[in-house]
Design a protein around this motif. Structure first.
Motif, PDB file in Angstrom:
ATOM      1  N   MET A  42       0.362  -0.704   0.005  1.00 10.07           N
ATOM      2  CA  MET A  42      -0.386   0.154   0.351  1.00 10.07           C
ATOM      3  C   MET A  42       1.212   1.289   0.071  1.00 10.07           C
ATOM      4  O   MET A  42       1.901   1.662   0.594  1.00 10.07           O
ATOM      5  CB  MET A  42      -1.030  -0.551   1.393  1.00 10.07           C
ATOM      6  CG  MET A  42       0.091  -0.143   2.665  1.00 10.07           C
ATOM      7  SD  MET A  42      -1.792   0.366   3.989  1.00 10.07           S
ATOM      8  CE  MET A  42      -0.460   0.582   5.074  1.00 10.07           C
ATOM      9  N   LYS A  43       0.064   2.594  -0.808  1.00 13.74           N
ATOM     10  CA  LYS A  43       0.920   3.640  -0.194  1.00 13.74           C
ATOM     11  C   LYS A  43       0.196   4.933   1.203  1.00 13.74           C
ATOM     12  O   LYS A  43      -0.614   4.827   0.707  1.00 13.74           O
ATOM     13  CB  LYS A  43       1.046   4.653  -1.673  1.00 13.74           C
ATOM     14  CG  LYS A  43       1.596   3.562  -2.782  1.00 13.74           C
ATOM     15  CD  LYS A  43       1.354   4.996  -4.272  1.00 13.74           C
ATOM     16  CE  LYS A  43       2.360   3.413  -4.790  1.00 13.74           C
ATOM     17  NZ  LYS A  43       2.247   4.452  -6.566  1.00 13.74           N
ATOM     18  N   VAL A  44       1.871   5.602   1.682  1.00 11.89           N
ATOM     19  CA  VAL A  44       0.946   5.650   2.379  1.00 11.89           C
ATOM     20  C   VAL A  44       1.740   7.468   2.062  1.00 11.89           C
ATOM     21  O   VAL A  44       2.774   6.775   1.731  1.00 11.89           O
ATOM     22  CB  VAL A  44       1.214   5.881   4.274  1.00 11.89           C
ATOM     23  CG1 VAL A  44       1.302   6.361   4.833  1.00 11.89           C
ATOM     24  CG2 VAL A  44       0.897   4.841   4.462  1.00 11.89           C
ATOM     25  N   ARG A  45       1.335   8.844   2.083  1.00  8.85           N
ATOM     26  CA  ARG A  45       2.179   9.526   2.272  1.00  8.85           C
ATOM     27  C   ARG A  45       2.125  10.391   3.264  1.00  8.85           C
ATOM     28  O   ARG A  45       1.828  10.274   4.687  1.00  8.85           O
ATOM     29  CB  ARG A  45       1.166  10.950   1.459  1.00  8.85           C
ATOM     30  CG  ARG A  45       1.390  10.650  -0.168  1.00  8.85           C
ATOM     31  CD  ARG A  45       0.933  11.870  -0.650  1.00  8.85           C
ATOM     32  NE  ARG A  45      -0.833  12.690   0.221  1.00  8.85           N
ATOM     33  CZ  ARG A  45      -1.126  13.386  -0.254  1.00  8.85           C
ATOM     34  NH1 ARG A  45       0.139  14.699  -0.769  1.00  8.85           N
ATOM     35  NH2 ARG A  45      -2.106  14.154   0.280  1.00  8.85           N
ATOM     36  N   VAL A  46       3.832  10.736   3.866  1.00  7.76           N
ATOM     37  CA  VAL A  46       4.428  11.489   4.603  1.00  7.76           C
ATOM     38  C   VAL A  46       4.583  12.898   4.663  1.00  7.76           C
ATOM     39  O   VAL A  46       4.894  12.980   3.918  1.00  7.76           O
ATOM     40  CB  VAL A  46       4.900  10.599   5.364  1.00  7.76           C
ATOM     41  CG1 VAL A  46       5.958  11.571   7.144  1.00  7.76           C
ATOM     42  CG2 VAL A  46       4.872   8.801   5.690  1.00  7.76           C
ATOM     43  N   LYS A  47       3.760  13.927   5.218  1.00  9.26           N
ATOM     44  CA  LYS A  47       4.170  15.255   5.280  1.00  9.26           C
ATOM     45  C   LYS A  47       4.706  15.866   6.431  1.00  9.26           C
ATOM     46  O   LYS A  47       4.168  15.346   7.091  1.00  9.26           O
ATOM     47  CB  LYS A  47       2.250  15.618   5.110  1.00  9.26           C
ATOM     48  CG  LYS A  47       2.421  17.297   4.600  1.00  9.26           C
ATOM     49  CD  LYS A  47       1.469  17.267   4.044  1.00  9.26           C
ATOM     50  CE  LYS A  47       1.481  18.696   3.743  1.00  9.26           C
ATOM     51  NZ  LYS A  47      -0.024  19.658   3.526  1.00  9.26           N
ATOM     52  N   ALA A  48       5.858  16.483   6.879  1.00  7.33           N
ATOM     53  CA  ALA A  48       6.214  16.923   7.173  1.00  7.33           C
ATOM     54  C   ALA A  48       6.254  18.406   7.755  1.00  7.33           C
ATOM     55  O   ALA A  48       6.498  19.319   6.196  1.00  7.33           O
ATOM     56  CB  ALA A  48       7.849  16.134   7.158  1.00  7.33           C
ATOM     57  N   PHE A  49       6.361  19.001   8.673  1.00  5.18           N
ATOM     58  CA  PHE A  49       6.184  20.664   9.162  1.00  5.18           C
ATOM     59  C   PHE A  49       8.048  20.385  10.111  1.00  5.18           C
ATOM     60  O   PHE A  49       8.348  19.796  10.383  1.00  5.18           O
ATOM     61  CB  PHE A  49       5.522  20.207   9.888  1.00  5.18           C
ATOM     62  CG  PHE A  49       3.857  20.024   9.057  1.00  5.18           C
ATOM     63  CD1 PHE A  49       3.461  21.395   7.943  1.00  5.18           C
ATOM     64  CD2 PHE A  49       3.237  19.070   9.451  1.00  5.18           C
ATOM     65  CE1 PHE A  49       2.358  20.895   7.590  1.00  5.18           C
ATOM     66  CE2 PHE A  49       2.338  19.142   8.560  1.00  5.18           C
ATOM     67  CZ  PHE A  49       1.673  20.461   7.696  1.00  5.18           C
ATOM     68  N   ALA A  50       7.714  22.005   9.599  1.00  2.00           N
ATOM     69  CA  ALA A  50       9.143  22.987  10.309  1.00  2.00           C
ATOM     70  C   ALA A  50      10.515  21.898  10.582  1.00  2.00           C
ATOM     71  O   ALA A  50      10.352  21.422   9.490  1.00  2.00           O
ATOM     72  CB  ALA A  50       8.777  22.637  12.102  1.00  2.00           C
ATOM     73  N   ARG A  51      10.892  21.502  11.422  1.00  2.00           N
ATOM     74  CA  ARG A  51      12.366  21.061  11.617  1.00  2.00           C
ATOM     75  C   ARG A  51      12.642  19.442  10.723  1.00  2.00           C
ATOM     76  O   ARG A  51      13.377  19.153   9.873  1.00  2.00           O
ATOM     77  CB  ARG A  51      12.823  20.654  12.467  1.00  2.00           C
ATOM     78  CG  ARG A  51      14.414  20.246  13.257  1.00  2.00           C
ATOM     79  CD  ARG A  51      14.808  20.672  14.232  1.00  2.00           C
ATOM     80  NE  ARG A  51      13.644  21.014  14.710  1.00  2.00           N
ATOM     81  CZ  ARG A  51      14.395  19.575  16.153  1.00  2.00           C
ATOM     82  NH1 ARG A  51      14.805  18.800  16.187  1.00  2.00           N
ATOM     83  NH2 ARG A  51      13.318  19.694  16.997  1.00  2.00           N
ATOM     84  N   PHE A  52      11.184  18.857  10.564  1.00  2.00           N
ATOM     85  CA  PHE A  52      11.135  17.425   9.932  1.00  2.00           C
ATOM     86  C   PHE A  52      10.975  17.566   9.063  1.00  2.00           C
ATOM     87  O   PHE A  52      12.173  17.243   8.070  1.00  2.00           O
ATOM     88  CB  PHE A  52       9.980  16.889   9.990  1.00  2.00           C
ATOM     89  CG  PHE A  52       9.844  16.612  12.012  1.00  2.00           C
ATOM     90  CD1 PHE A  52      11.155  16.217  13.248  1.00  2.00           C
ATOM     91  CD2 PHE A  52       9.009  15.826  12.559  1.00  2.00           C
ATOM     92  CE1 PHE A  52      10.705  16.193  13.936  1.00  2.00           C
ATOM     93  CE2 PHE A  52       9.024  15.377  13.942  1.00  2.00           C
ATOM     94  CZ  PHE A  52       9.634  15.714  14.327  1.00  2.00           C
ATOM     95  N   ARG A  53      10.604  18.979   7.991  1.00  2.00           N
ATOM     96  CA  ARG A  53      10.410  19.105   7.132  1.00  2.00           C
ATOM     97  C   ARG A  53      12.082  18.756   6.569  1.00  2.00           C
ATOM     98  O   ARG A  53      12.457  18.997   4.993  1.00  2.00           O
ATOM     99  CB  ARG A  53       9.828  20.107   6.512  1.00  2.00           C
ATOM    100  CG  ARG A  53       9.189  20.554   4.713  1.00  2.00           C
ATOM    101  CD  ARG A  53       8.807  21.823   4.587  1.00  2.00           C
ATOM    102  NE  ARG A  53       6.905  20.875   4.779  1.00  2.00           N
ATOM    103  CZ  ARG A  53       6.630  21.992   4.439  1.00  2.00           C
ATOM    104  NH1 ARG A  53       6.455  23.248   4.348  1.00  2.00           N
ATOM    105  NH2 ARG A  53       5.034  21.487   4.374  1.00  2.00           N
ATOM    106  N   GLU A  54      12.518  20.089   7.454  1.00  2.00           N
ATOM    107  CA  GLU A  54      14.247  20.150   6.594  1.00  2.00           C
ATOM    108  C   GLU A  54      15.304  18.778   6.794  1.00  2.00           C
ATOM    109  O   GLU A  54      15.463  18.941   5.456  1.00  2.00           O
ATOM    110  CB  GLU A  54      14.578  21.163   7.952  1.00  2.00           C
ATOM    111  CG  GLU A  54      14.718  22.899   7.740  1.00  2.00           C
ATOM    112  CD  GLU A  54      14.627  23.348   8.523  1.00  2.00           C
ATOM    113  OE1 GLU A  54      16.106  23.485   9.739  1.00  2.00           O
ATOM    114  OE2 GLU A  54      13.779  24.561   9.175  1.00  2.00           O
TER     115      GLU A  54
END
Lengths: 248, 92
Positions: free
Chosen positions: B1-13
């Motif tokens: 299966m496919k799952v999208r993981v969206k990251a914010f703030a420091r995790f995005r960096e």
């Protein structure tokens, strides 16, 4: 009743929301908890908008390391109480409003007096224990809390209406670790101005507040996201209270 | 299966704003985040505590709704889910 000076000073925003709206701002009493990176832009923009009574609280003195972001404090203010420095500039920015600057630590003992008879509390603190205390008092007193926080190029904002929206503990039940946080001044400016905008909308009773929404600013990519949040039925702070808040 | 993981703030960096993961059916939130941390020590250090659990302050959301409770990381993901990870910031 607005004076002639006030009608002139606020002319461009009276075009936006009328003299009635301006009177609402004039009669409002707002507490800004913190005169640092967030507190400076929040206080500046609430002062120029004509919020009639601003109480700003901080226990620190100005250090040179503050000057990259705390725009009410200048080189000459190093070593001076932040409340004295901020109060002096705010009175110059707008002499038609009342500024109270209290150099005190916000704790269980001081909070009742500091938050008495106010319409809004702005969270411009730099740590979660203090924020949770504000959240607690906001819920206990039924006063809206305007939360903001920053790190680096990142920031977050939400508006908490006790009994109606998710509170800070619903959204962030556990504090992130304490650190000396890196930050660029524009992040404090961006987030502080969004907080000030929320306060103004709340006082005017206009627009859509950031209740049950966490706004996340990513300054490196110039992206604003809002994520849906909701009250936590098991929240230790607010799950016991009903929707009893009188919105202005 | 496919799952999208969206990251914010420091995790995005660290891991970028969005990652699409190919996961086995029945993979939990913890499994998805471990999958991501396998490719990034920085992400592992930022997102997990010393015991290997997702750090308590990290906000987790599935399809835009925050998940809470002590067993939040054991929630099973479904094909097409969007998992968001957000480290709240603290400065002011």
């Amino acid at each position: 009743m607005l004076s002639g000076n006030e009608q002139e000073r606020y002319h461009r925003q009276i075009l936006l929301f009328g003299e009635d709206g301006q009177e609402k701002l004039k009669s409002a009493r707002v507490v800004i908890a913190g005169a640092g990176g967030l507190g400076c832009p929040v206080a500046t923009y609430l002062a120029v908008a004509g919020v009639g009574h601003i109480r700003i609280i901080d226990h620190d003195t100005v250090e040179r390391t503050n000057l990259n972001r705390q725009i009410l404090h200048w080189e000459k203010d190093i070593g001076v109480a932040k409340t004295g420095s901020a109060g002096e500039k705010l009175k110059l920015i707008n002499p038609d409003i009342v500024i109270e600057a209290f150099r005190v630590t916000i704790d269980e003992e001081t909070a009742p007096g500091l938050f008495r008879d106010v319409d809004a509390i702005v969270d411009a603190m730099d740590n979660y224990p203090a924020r949770y205390l504000l959240n607690h008092w906001a819920i206990k007193s039924g006063i809206p809390l305007f939360h903001g926080a920053i790190r680096g190029f990142d920031g977050q904002v939400t508006t908490i209406i006790p009994g109606k929206t998710a509170c800070l503990s619903c959204i962030i039940p556990k504090a992130p670790p304490k650190e000396i946080f890196p930050v660029i001044g524009v992040t404090a400016g961006m987030i502080g101005m969004i907080q000030a905008n929320e306060v103004i909308k709340y006082l005017l009773g206009t627009g859509e507040l950031l209740g049950n929404r966490l706004l996340i600013w990513d300054g490196l990519n110039s992206v604003l996201d809002t994520v849906h949040v909701e009250r936590d039925p098991s929240c230790t702070e607010c799950s016991h209270i009903q929707d009893t808040m009188k919105v202005r | 299966m496919k799952v999208r993981v969206k990251a914010f703030a420091r995790f995005r960096e660290i891991i970028g704003s969005e990652n699409t993961l190919e996961l086995y059916e029945g993979t939990s939130v913890l499994g998805a985040l471990k999958n991501l941390s396998a490719g990034s020590i920085d992400f592992r250090d930022a997102c997990f505590d010393k015991e290997g659990n997702v750090a308590s302050f990290v906000v987790l959301m599935i399809n835009g709704k925050r998940i809470s409770g002590t067993d939040r990381e054991m929630m099973v993901l479904r094909d097409g889910d969007e998992l968001a990870v957000f480290p709240p910031v603290a400065g002011g």
